[in-house]
Design a protein around this motif. Structure first.
Motif, PDB file in Angstrom:
ATOM      1  N   LYS A  69       0.844  -1.011   0.040  1.00  0.00           N
ATOM      2  CA  LYS A  69      -0.072  -0.024  -0.050  1.00  0.00           C
ATOM      3  C   LYS A  69       0.864   1.368  -0.012  1.00  0.00           C
ATOM      4  N   LYS A  70       0.469   2.408  -0.272  1.00  0.00           N
ATOM      5  CA  LYS A  70       1.351   3.480  -0.454  1.00  0.00           C
ATOM      6  C   LYS A  70       1.579   4.049   1.008  1.00  0.00           C
ATOM      7  N   GLU A  71       2.903   4.175   1.012  1.00  0.00           N
ATOM      8  CA  GLU A  71       3.716   4.658   2.038  1.00  0.00           C
ATOM      9  C   GLU A  71       4.252   3.474   2.809  1.00  0.00           C
ATOM     10  N   GLN A  72       4.044   2.087   2.463  1.00  0.00           N
ATOM     11  CA  GLN A  72       4.367   1.024   3.372  1.00  0.00           C
ATOM     12  C   GLN A  72       5.871   0.861   2.837  1.00  0.00           C
ATOM     13  N   SER A  76       4.890   2.533  -8.108  1.00  0.00           N
ATOM     14  CA  SER A  76       6.265   3.085  -8.103  1.00  0.00           C
ATOM     15  C   SER A  76       6.952   2.779  -6.759  1.00  0.00           C
ATOM     16  N   ILE A  77       8.225   2.858  -6.576  1.00  0.00           N
ATOM     17  CA  ILE A  77       8.806   2.562  -5.158  1.00  0.00           C
ATOM     18  C   ILE A  77      10.009   3.194  -5.444  1.00  0.00           C
ATOM     19  N   ASN A  78      10.497   3.762  -4.092  1.00  0.00           N
ATOM     20  CA  ASN A  78      11.954   4.225  -4.033  1.00  0.00           C
ATOM     21  C   ASN A  78      12.764   3.011  -3.362  1.00  0.00           C
ATOM     22  N   PHE A  79      13.550   2.825  -4.202  1.00  0.00           N
ATOM     23  CA  PHE A  79      14.640   1.737  -3.860  1.00  0.00           C
ATOM     24  C   PHE A  79      15.943   2.219  -3.316  1.00  0.00           C
ATOM     25  N   GLY A  80      16.424   2.137  -2.056  1.00  0.00           N
ATOM     26  CA  GLY A  80      17.435   2.634  -1.396  1.00  0.00           C
ATOM     27  C   GLY A  80      18.443   1.856  -1.471  1.00  0.00           C
ATOM     28  N   ILE A  81      19.669   2.100  -1.990  1.00  0.00           N
ATOM     29  CA  ILE A  81      20.737   1.577  -2.039  1.00  0.00           C
ATOM     30  C   ILE A  81      22.151   2.184  -1.513  1.00  0.00           C
ATOM     31  N   ARG A 106      22.816   4.614   0.571  1.00  0.00           N
ATOM     32  CA  ARG A 106      22.625   6.034   0.753  1.00  0.00           C
ATOM     33  C   ARG A 106      22.020   6.781  -0.262  1.00  0.00           C
ATOM     34  N   GLU A 107      21.806   6.049  -1.508  1.00  0.00           N
ATOM     35  CA  GLU A 107      21.148   6.446  -2.655  1.00  0.00           C
ATOM     36  C   GLU A 107      19.810   6.022  -3.042  1.00  0.00           C
ATOM     37  N   ILE A 108      18.944   6.607  -3.587  1.00  0.00           N
ATOM     38  CA  ILE A 108      17.623   6.359  -3.705  1.00  0.00           C
ATOM     39  C   ILE A 108      17.255   6.498  -5.120  1.00  0.00           C
ATOM     40  N   LYS A 109      16.870   5.359  -5.832  1.00  0.00           N
ATOM     41  CA  LYS A 109      16.380   5.113  -7.146  1.00  0.00           C
ATOM     42  C   LYS A 109      14.714   5.061  -7.060  1.00  0.00           C
ATOM     43  N   GLU A 110      14.179   5.972  -7.829  1.00  0.00           N
ATOM     44  CA  GLU A 110      12.813   5.795  -8.028  1.00  0.00           C
ATOM     45  C   GLU A 110      12.475   4.848  -9.107  1.00  0.00           C
ATOM     46  N   LEU A 111      11.813   3.624  -8.859  1.00  0.00           N
ATOM     47  CA  LEU A 111      11.427   2.708  -9.835  1.00  0.00           C
ATOM     48  C   LEU A 111      10.120   2.872 -10.222  1.00  0.00           C
ATOM     49  N   GLN A 112       9.670   2.710 -11.462  1.00  0.00           N
ATOM     50  CA  GLN A 112       8.590   2.800 -11.948  1.00  0.00           C
ATOM     51  C   GLN A 112       7.935   1.419 -12.547  1.00  0.00           C
ATOM     52  N   ALA A 113       6.718   1.368 -12.677  1.00  0.00           N
ATOM     53  CA  ALA A 113       6.165   0.027 -13.342  1.00  0.00           C
ATOM     54  C   ALA A 113       6.976  -0.182 -14.533  1.00  0.00           C
ATOM     55  N   GLY A 114       7.453  -1.455 -14.874  1.00  0.00           N
ATOM     56  CA  GLY A 114       8.138  -1.844 -15.778  1.00  0.00           C
ATOM     57  C   GLY A 114       9.868  -1.708 -15.564  1.00  0.00           C
ATOM     58  N   VAL A 125      22.945  -4.022   1.167  1.00  0.00           N
ATOM     59  CA  VAL A 125      21.898  -3.503   1.924  1.00  0.00           C
ATOM     60  C   VAL A 125      20.900  -2.653   1.269  1.00  0.00           C
ATOM     61  N   HIS A 126      19.780  -2.946   1.214  1.00  0.00           N
ATOM     62  CA  HIS A 126      18.860  -2.077   0.390  1.00  0.00           C
ATOM     63  C   HIS A 126      17.558  -2.051   1.116  1.00  0.00           C
ATOM     64  N   ASN A 127      16.619  -1.204   0.934  1.00  0.00           N
ATOM     65  CA  ASN A 127      15.215  -0.842   1.420  1.00  0.00           C
ATOM     66  C   ASN A 127      14.309  -0.480   0.285  1.00  0.00           C
ATOM     67  N   LEU A 128      12.912  -0.652   0.607  1.00  0.00           N
ATOM     68  CA  LEU A 128      11.997  -0.182  -0.436  1.00  0.00           C
ATOM     69  C   LEU A 128      10.855   0.504   0.182  1.00  0.00           C
ATOM     70  N   THR A 129      10.420   1.820  -0.243  1.00  0.00           N
ATOM     71  CA  THR A 129       9.260   2.538   0.085  1.00  0.00           C
ATOM     72  C   THR A 129       8.195   2.582  -0.952  1.00  0.00           C
ATOM     73  N   ALA A 130       7.168   2.289  -0.756  1.00  0.00           N
ATOM     74  CA  ALA A 130       5.985   2.397  -1.963  1.00  0.00           C
ATOM     75  C   ALA A 130       5.596   3.911  -2.244  1.00  0.00           C
ATOM     76  N   LEU A 131       5.763   4.602  -3.083  1.00  0.00           N
ATOM     77  CA  LEU A 131       5.266   6.083  -3.288  1.00  0.00           C
ATOM     78  C   LEU A 131       3.997   5.889  -3.977  1.00  0.00           C
ATOM     79  N   SER A 132       3.230   4.590  -4.260  1.00  0.00           N
ATOM     80  CA  SER A 132       1.838   4.577  -4.449  1.00  0.00           C
ATOM     81  C   SER A 132       1.542   3.079  -4.317  1.00  0.00           C
TER      82      SER A 132
END
Length: 110
Positions: free
Chosen positions: A36-39, A58-63, A65-73, A83-90
């Motif tokens: 869900k958004k923001e999880q 779309s998600i922010n993928f953190g690696i 200390r750098e964040i890559k915004e990933l979109q569908a596809g 080490v990485h993390n994920l945050t849902a933008l939607s």
């Protein structure tokens, strides 16, 4: 032959991402992660290389200390122990491809 759908019958949980194994092959495990958004999935690492693909949303993928915004596809590959993390933008559905040697239980603990 095995068939699975990442986008049919998707279940979203209120408090954390929903994690389900959809397909296991001789060499990989295909995992659906529904956000869900923001999880978030906090900082973690995998003992084997992984591939992550955003199928919906779309998600922010953190690696490192750098964040890559990933979109569908979009698709990203990581070597083991990064080490990485994920945050849902939607609201998002993500495909995680694990090594056959990795476990679903490890992913659910994140």
């Amino acid at each position: 032959m095995k068939i699975a759908s990442f986008l049919k019958n998707v279940t979203f949980k209120e408090n954390k991402p929903s994690i389900s194994m959809l397909l296991e092959t001789e060499f990989s495990k295909e995992i659906q992660i529904a956000f869900k958004k923001e999880q978030i999935m906090k900082d973690h690492k995998a003992p084997f290389p992984i591939t992550v693909q955003v199928l919906q949303g779309s998600i922010n993928f953190g690696i490192n200390r750098e964040i890559k915004e990933l979109q569908a596809g979009d698709l990203i590959y990581l070597d083991a122990n990064i080490v990485h993390n994920l945050t849902a933008l939607s609201q998002s559905v993500v495909r995680l491809t694990l090594s056959k040697l990795d476990t679903l239980q490890r992913v659910k603990k994140v």
